[in-house]
Scaffold this motif. Sequence first.
Motif, mmCIF file in Angstrom:
data_model
loop_
_atom_site.group_PDB
_atom_site.id
_atom_site.type_symbol
_atom_site.label_atom_id
_atom_site.label_comp_id
_atom_site.label_asym_id
_atom_site.label_seq_id
_atom_site.Cartn_x
_atom_site.Cartn_y
_atom_site.Cartn_z
ATOM 1 N N VAL A 46 0.831 -1.541 0.168
ATOM 2 C CA VAL A 46 -0.070 -0.160 -0.350
ATOM 3 C C VAL A 46 0.762 0.903 -0.070
ATOM 4 C CG1 VAL A 46 -2.205 1.243 1.201
ATOM 5 C CG2 VAL A 46 -1.707 -1.070 1.025
ATOM 6 N N ARG A 47 0.471 1.962 -1.113
ATOM 7 C CA ARG A 47 1.733 3.497 -0.483
ATOM 8 C C ARG A 47 0.878 4.207 0.186
ATOM 9 N NH1 ARG A 47 0.210 6.899 -6.355
ATOM 10 N NH2 ARG A 47 1.955 5.192 -6.983
ATOM 11 N N LYS A 48 0.321 4.396 1.012
ATOM 12 C CA LYS A 48 0.806 4.971 2.590
ATOM 13 C C LYS A 48 1.307 4.422 3.095
ATOM 14 C CE LYS A 48 -2.419 6.338 6.178
ATOM 15 N NZ LYS A 48 -4.501 6.746 6.468
ATOM 16 N N GLN A 49 1.380 2.888 3.425
ATOM 17 C CA GLN A 49 2.389 2.614 3.811
ATOM 18 C C GLN A 49 3.727 2.549 3.702
ATOM 19 O OE1 GLN A 49 0.508 -1.604 4.173
ATOM 20 N NE2 GLN A 49 -1.172 -1.272 5.860
ATOM 21 N N ARG A 50 4.066 2.152 2.682
ATOM 22 C CA ARG A 50 5.045 2.796 1.574
ATOM 23 C C ARG A 50 5.723 4.344 2.242
ATOM 24 N NH1 ARG A 50 2.885 -0.115 -2.349
ATOM 25 N NH2 ARG A 50 3.081 1.986 -3.837
ATOM 26 N N ARG A 51 5.573 5.368 2.086
ATOM 27 C CA ARG A 51 5.314 6.675 2.089
ATOM 28 C C ARG A 51 5.613 7.067 4.181
ATOM 29 N NH1 ARG A 51 1.444 9.628 -1.443
ATOM 30 N NH2 ARG A 51 2.755 9.551 -3.039
ATOM 31 N N ALA A 52 4.424 5.613 4.893
ATOM 32 C CA ALA A 52 5.269 5.683 6.082
ATOM 33 C C ALA A 52 6.339 5.334 6.731
ATOM 34 C CB ALA A 52 3.856 5.192 6.950
ATOM 35 N N ALA A 53 5.975 4.032 5.587
ATOM 36 C CA ALA A 53 7.816 3.739 6.612
ATOM 37 C C ALA A 53 9.729 4.066 5.884
ATOM 38 C CB ALA A 53 7.945 2.472 5.421
ATOM 39 N N ILE A 54 8.657 5.235 5.075
ATOM 40 C CA ILE A 54 10.266 6.228 4.323
ATOM 41 C C ILE A 54 10.454 6.965 5.043
ATOM 42 C CG2 ILE A 54 10.891 7.476 2.269
ATOM 43 C CD1 ILE A 54 9.506 5.180 -0.028
ATOM 44 N N ALA A 55 9.747 7.437 5.415
ATOM 45 C CA ALA A 55 9.280 8.562 6.526
ATOM 46 C C ALA A 55 10.091 8.734 7.802
ATOM 47 C CB ALA A 55 7.675 9.901 6.643
ATOM 48 N N LEU A 56 9.591 7.034 8.324
ATOM 49 C CA LEU A 56 10.163 6.359 9.271
ATOM 50 C C LEU A 56 11.653 6.543 9.244
ATOM 51 C CD1 LEU A 56 9.656 5.599 12.584
ATOM 52 C CD2 LEU A 56 9.191 3.540 11.284
ATOM 53 N N ALA A 57 12.369 6.361 8.474
ATOM 54 C CA ALA A 57 13.443 5.827 7.703
ATOM 55 C C ALA A 57 14.398 6.788 7.737
ATOM 56 C CB ALA A 57 13.795 5.015 6.957
ATOM 57 N N ARG A 58 13.585 7.777 7.438
ATOM 58 C CA ARG A 58 14.210 9.203 7.302
ATOM 59 C C ARG A 58 14.392 9.782 9.002
ATOM 60 N NH1 ARG A 58 15.982 9.718 2.428
ATOM 61 N NH2 ARG A 58 14.922 8.897 0.661
ATOM 62 N N LYS A 59 13.952 10.149 9.603
ATOM 63 C CA LYS A 59 13.328 10.529 10.809
ATOM 64 C C LYS A 59 14.098 9.956 11.733
ATOM 65 C CE LYS A 59 10.945 11.797 14.902
ATOM 66 N NZ LYS A 59 9.120 11.900 14.876
ATOM 67 N N ALA A 60 14.916 8.222 11.513
ATOM 68 C CA ALA A 60 16.062 7.039 12.013
ATOM 69 C C ALA A 60 17.490 7.682 11.589
ATOM 70 C CB ALA A 60 15.200 5.714 11.988
ATOM 71 N N GLY A 61 17.214 8.545 10.078
ATOM 72 C CA GLY A 61 18.307 8.368 10.034
ATOM 73 C C GLY A 61 19.441 7.760 8.857
ATOM 74 N N PHE A 62 18.393 7.402 8.266
ATOM 75 C CA PHE A 62 18.903 6.510 6.921
ATOM 76 C C PHE A 62 19.229 7.913 6.103
ATOM 77 C CE2 PHE A 62 17.392 2.969 8.846
ATOM 78 C CZ PHE A 62 18.119 2.596 8.533
ATOM 79 N N THR A 63 19.810 8.218 4.916
ATOM 80 C CA THR A 63 19.718 9.198 4.350
ATOM 81 C C THR A 63 19.951 8.671 2.840
ATOM 82 O OG1 THR A 63 22.560 8.835 3.866
ATOM 83 C CG2 THR A 63 21.994 10.069 5.787
#
Length: 201
Positions: free
Chosen positions: A96-113
């Motif tokens: 689901v696109r919404k879930q992908r976007r949430a995971a990507i945002a979470l990864a960015r917040k966790a420091g993934f560049t």
Amino acid sequence: MIGLPGSGKSTLADSLLADESLPSELLCSREWNFQDTHTRRLISTDAIRAQLFGDEAIQGSWLKIWLEVRSQFQQAGSAIAADELEFAIYDATNAVRKQRRAAIALARKAGFTHITGIWVNPTIEICLERNRLRSRQVPEEVIHRMARRLYGAPPSVEEGLDCLIETESQTTPHPLLPTFSDPESNFPSHNEQSVNSPHAT
């Protein structure tokens, strides 16, 4: 990782974790000098379900699962920033696109560049056939429903990914290289970090 049940995404994730010859270009990552594959980490929603509820087949509370995903993202991000970890792979259907976007945002917040999406995309017939051979089967109507959502809003770099790889294969060696997709260039430079990373996939 992105893919329907039975697509082979978990098999490919395991291969990427174990492959000592994995080229840095495959995950858009910089050069590393680590000596073994213990410097890679798998973050799996199935494993989290088994950890939280005693069985990966138990769906359980998504909020509890998501909180554990967040915790593991944060731990992996910190380890990568300290050069203690090469990259992490987030293994979930992400249909689901919404879930992908949430995971990507979470990864960015966790420091993934730098985040690479790997979409394992065989035909739905292959997914259904593999599912029938499993001891723990996903109901076929669930797979069809997920497929409608995945194909109706397929993954794209516009969701926040740095690059997207699509493959029909779950095997190595490196079936992803010929289908590497980046809107800006064939491969990012080696000084970039990768997905689910200051590296991640």
